[in-house]
Design an enzyme around this catalytic site. Sequence first.
Site, short mmCIF file in Angstrom:
data_model
loop_
_atom_site.label_atom_id
_atom_site.label_comp_id
_atom_site.label_asym_id
_atom_site.label_seq_id
_atom_site.Cartn_x
_atom_site.Cartn_y
_atom_site.Cartn_z
CG HIS A 84 -1.71 -1.09 1.25
ND1 HIS A 84 -1.56 -2.46 1.93
CD2 HIS A 84 -3.28 -1.38 0.54
CE1 HIS A 84 -2.58 -3.02 1.73
NE2 HIS A 84 -3.48 -2.57 0.60
CD GLU A 113 1.31 -1.75 3.05
OE1 GLU A 113 1.83 -0.95 2.59
OE2 GLU A 113 0.88 -3.07 2.45
NE ARG A 161 -20.02 12.49 18.59
CZ ARG A 161 -19.18 12.26 18.69
NH1 ARG A 161 -18.79 10.99 18.38
NH2 ARG A 161 -17.49 12.97 19.22
NE ARG A 183 -19.95 12.52 22.86
CZ ARG A 183 -20.67 11.22 21.95
NH1 ARG A 183 -19.48 10.54 21.99
NH2 ARG A 183 -21.73 10.49 22.74
O1 LIG Z 1 -15.58 12.94 19.54
C1 LIG Z 1 -14.59 12.39 19.16
C2 LIG Z 1 -13.67 13.15 18.81
C3 LIG Z 1 -12.54 12.71 17.90
N1 LIG Z 1 -12.87 11.61 17.73
C4 LIG Z 1 -13.49 10.33 18.28
O2 LIG Z 1 -12.92 9.71 17.39
N2 LIG Z 1 -14.35 11.18 19.00
#
Ligand SMILES: O=c1cc[nH]c(=O)[nH]1
Length: 251
Positions: free
Chosen positions: A6, A78, A166, A221
């Site tokens: 690759h 790789e 999410r 979050r």
């Molecule tokens: O919330 C996030 C922010 C960046 N990258 C992720 O995987 N999650």
Amino acid sequence: MEKVFHLGLCIDDLKGAKLAIVPGDPDRAARISQFLDNPTCLAQTREFHVYLGQLNGHSVVICSTGIGGPSTSIAVEELAQLGVRKFLRIGTTGAIQPHINEGEILISQASVRLDGASQHFAPLSYPAVSDFYATQAMVQACKNLNIDFHIGITASSDTFYPGQERYDTHSGYVPKSLQGSCEEWQKLGVMNYEMESATLFTMCAALGLQAACVAGVLVNRTRQEIPNVDHGEIERKSVAVVLEAAKVLLD
Ligand SMILES: O=c1cc[nH]c(=O)[nH]1
Ligand SMILES: O=P(O)(O)O[C@H]1O[C@H](CO)[C@@H](O)[C@H]1O
């Protein structure tokens, strides 16, 4: 001389480099390369943008992995075939603990294996653990630069949306098996979500390679689902840490 499939590179191209800095984002790889002496672009193929330069007189590779475990496993495999033995991931992340703020630096000691690729290197009972010395170099780098950091466990998911629970999505639905998963990780003291460290840590531990991971927090979050788009300042801080960690490890 054989080229790896690759990356399209052969051993001589890497000029003896034993250490690679591995961001997810190809553009970040280009920006990091500008901090090396005499940077050159060796390859730009698929998600893999590869740069070579010198850091404190040592050859160092910068190679983007793309997003997720499968492409990360190809880049690492790789590069290892080309002689690289130390892998420093520099990523972005979403914090899930209320006390961790946007803009802060997280160092992953180990990862929850929410990915699939790591299972192609070792069974799930095998830990996704970072290399002690490479992680210590990340810690030392933060101390040298006077940058505050958190160190702990990361949840490393194959997906950005359902795997990181999410709901602000096209369907608004997260499968039942993942509902409540974010709260579970919070209660178990996990710091954050990202998408490559489980594969990186598992395969490197299994293959006798060294790996560590640092990430800049784009979003908390507990307050917001989707990160803000502009994150230049956060990247500058985490890039400074990974470059300093590389110097510590190379000394
Ligand atoms: O919330 C996030 C922010 C960046 N990258 C992720 O995987 N999650
Ligand atoms: O900024 P990078 O290194 O790509 O890392 C994080 O950002 C991507 C998701 O937006 C995933 O790759 C995740 O791990």
